[in-house]
Design a protein around this motif. Sequence first.
Motif, PDB file in Angstrom:
ATOM      1  N   LEU A  85       0.866  -1.178   0.000  1.00 30.33           N
ATOM      2  CA  LEU A  85       0.000   0.000   0.000  1.00 30.33           C
ATOM      3  C   LEU A  85       0.897   1.219   0.000  1.00 30.33           C
ATOM      4  O   LEU A  85       1.936   1.242   0.661  1.00 30.33           O
ATOM      5  N   ALA A  86       0.492   2.263  -0.731  1.00 27.85           N
ATOM      6  CA  ALA A  86       1.281   3.492  -0.788  1.00 27.85           C
ATOM      7  C   ALA A  86       0.369   4.702  -0.660  1.00 27.85           C
ATOM      8  O   ALA A  86      -0.795   4.661  -1.067  1.00 27.85           O
ATOM      9  N   VAL A  87       0.929   5.768  -0.076  1.00 25.52           N
ATOM     10  CA  VAL A  87       0.210   7.038   0.080  1.00 25.52           C
ATOM     11  C   VAL A  87       1.174   8.183  -0.193  1.00 25.52           C
ATOM     12  O   VAL A  87       2.383   8.022  -0.108  1.00 25.52           O
ATOM     13  N   ARG A  88       0.617   9.346  -0.503  1.00 25.63           N
ATOM     14  CA  ARG A  88       1.403  10.567  -0.669  1.00 25.63           C
ATOM     15  C   ARG A  88       1.206  11.424   0.576  1.00 25.63           C
ATOM     16  O   ARG A  88       0.096  11.582   1.056  1.00 25.63           O
ATOM     17  N   THR A  89       2.316  11.973   1.086  1.00 25.66           N
ATOM     18  CA  THR A  89       2.263  12.882   2.222  1.00 25.66           C
ATOM     19  C   THR A  89       2.920  14.198   1.814  1.00 25.66           C
ATOM     20  O   THR A  89       3.495  14.294   0.738  1.00 25.66           O
ATOM     21  N   VAL A  90       2.862  15.195   2.671  1.00 26.15           N
ATOM     22  CA  VAL A  90       3.394  16.512   2.321  1.00 26.15           C
ATOM     23  C   VAL A  90       4.877  16.682   2.617  1.00 26.15           C
ATOM     24  O   VAL A  90       5.511  17.585   2.088  1.00 26.15           O
ATOM     25  N   SER A  91       5.443  15.817   3.461  1.00 22.40           N
ATOM     26  CA  SER A  91       6.847  15.988   3.836  1.00 22.40           C
ATOM     27  C   SER A  91       7.392  14.705   4.455  1.00 22.40           C
ATOM     28  O   SER A  91       6.632  13.791   4.779  1.00 22.40           O
ATOM     29  N   VAL A  92       8.701  14.671   4.641  1.00 20.95           N
ATOM     30  CA  VAL A  92       9.325  13.543   5.331  1.00 20.95           C
ATOM     31  C   VAL A  92       8.785  13.467   6.759  1.00 20.95           C
ATOM     32  O   VAL A  92       8.513  12.389   7.268  1.00 20.95           O
ATOM     33  N   GLY A  93       8.602  14.610   7.394  1.00 22.39           N
ATOM     34  CA  GLY A  93       8.061  14.629   8.752  1.00 22.39           C
ATOM     35  C   GLY A  93       6.674  14.014   8.817  1.00 22.39           C
ATOM     36  O   GLY A  93       6.376  13.235   9.729  1.00 22.39           O
ATOM     37  N   ALA A  94       5.824  14.335   7.855  1.00 25.49           N
ATOM     38  CA  ALA A  94       4.478  13.758   7.815  1.00 25.49           C
ATOM     39  C   ALA A  94       4.541  12.264   7.539  1.00 25.49           C
ATOM     40  O   ALA A  94       3.758  11.484   8.092  1.00 25.49           O
ATOM     41  N   ALA A  95       5.468  11.844   6.696  1.00 17.00           N
ATOM     42  CA  ALA A  95       5.631  10.419   6.392  1.00 17.00           C
ATOM     43  C   ALA A  95       6.045   9.656   7.652  1.00 17.00           C
ATOM     44  O   ALA A  95       5.478   8.599   7.963  1.00 17.00           O
ATOM     45  N   ILE A  96       7.024  10.187   8.381  1.00 13.27           N
ATOM     46  CA  ILE A  96       7.487   9.540   9.611  1.00 13.27           C
ATOM     47  C   ILE A  96       6.373   9.534  10.656  1.00 13.27           C
ATOM     48  O   ILE A  96       6.179   8.544  11.368  1.00 13.27           O
ATOM     49  N   SER A  97       5.620  10.607  10.738  1.00 11.99           N
ATOM     50  CA  SER A  97       4.499  10.669  11.677  1.00 11.99           C
ATOM     51  C   SER A  97       3.453   9.591  11.371  1.00 11.99           C
ATOM     52  O   SER A  97       2.968   8.912  12.277  1.00 11.99           O
ATOM     53  N   LEU A  98       3.126   9.414  10.086  1.00 14.72           N
ATOM     54  CA  LEU A  98       2.177   8.369   9.700  1.00 14.72           C
ATOM     55  C   LEU A  98       2.731   6.987  10.060  1.00 14.72           C
ATOM     56  O   LEU A  98       2.023   6.151  10.614  1.00 14.72           O
TER      57      LEU A  98
END
Length: 191
Positions: A41-54
């Motif tokens: 599964l893949a998603v788009r986030t706004v930043s590396v910080g948002a990716a790590i948070s998810l």
Amino acid sequence: MTRVCLIGDPDCTLQYELLSRETSREALATYDLTRPFENSLAVRTVSVGAAISLLNDLDWYLTRFVDEALVFEPSVSDEEWLSRPLARTLRNGEVGPEDTGEFCKVYGLERVGESDSSSDSEPNSSDDGESVDADSGDESGVDDAGGVAGPTHRLVEPLYVRRTGGELPEYDLRDVEQTLVVRLTEAEYSP
């Protein structure tokens, strides 16, 4: 945009495991889901910080059902992915983007449904010109039944390599037309 791709453990069906549980389903509810590779599964986030948070929000599920969590940050590389630990160290400022490319894991990409890896067609390119990325599957994201659309490739046999002189050694574990490169921390490279 930064992307996150979760590669499921071979012993489970990742889509079912994440979307059948309320907490993970709610964490993923605000994202458009795609399935770029088999059991992923893949998603788009706004930043590396948002990716790590998810990824932190999903940690309980990642431990149980995910074999690999990858982060794609175009400001670091427009072709190579980052492992979760490397993305975390980048976000924390412990390493700069220019210092992330020495240690890598290279996966072969094999077409789903083929017994051998030879193929006359290439995966779809994404709108930002990448030939192999988390969007190489069906762009619709969701199929007619409300599930995540099917992939065209699966990741096979990772090869751990070290970049020397700016070049990566060639993938030679299988005969594949394409590969996916994941940058690693030194600790992941030599556990």
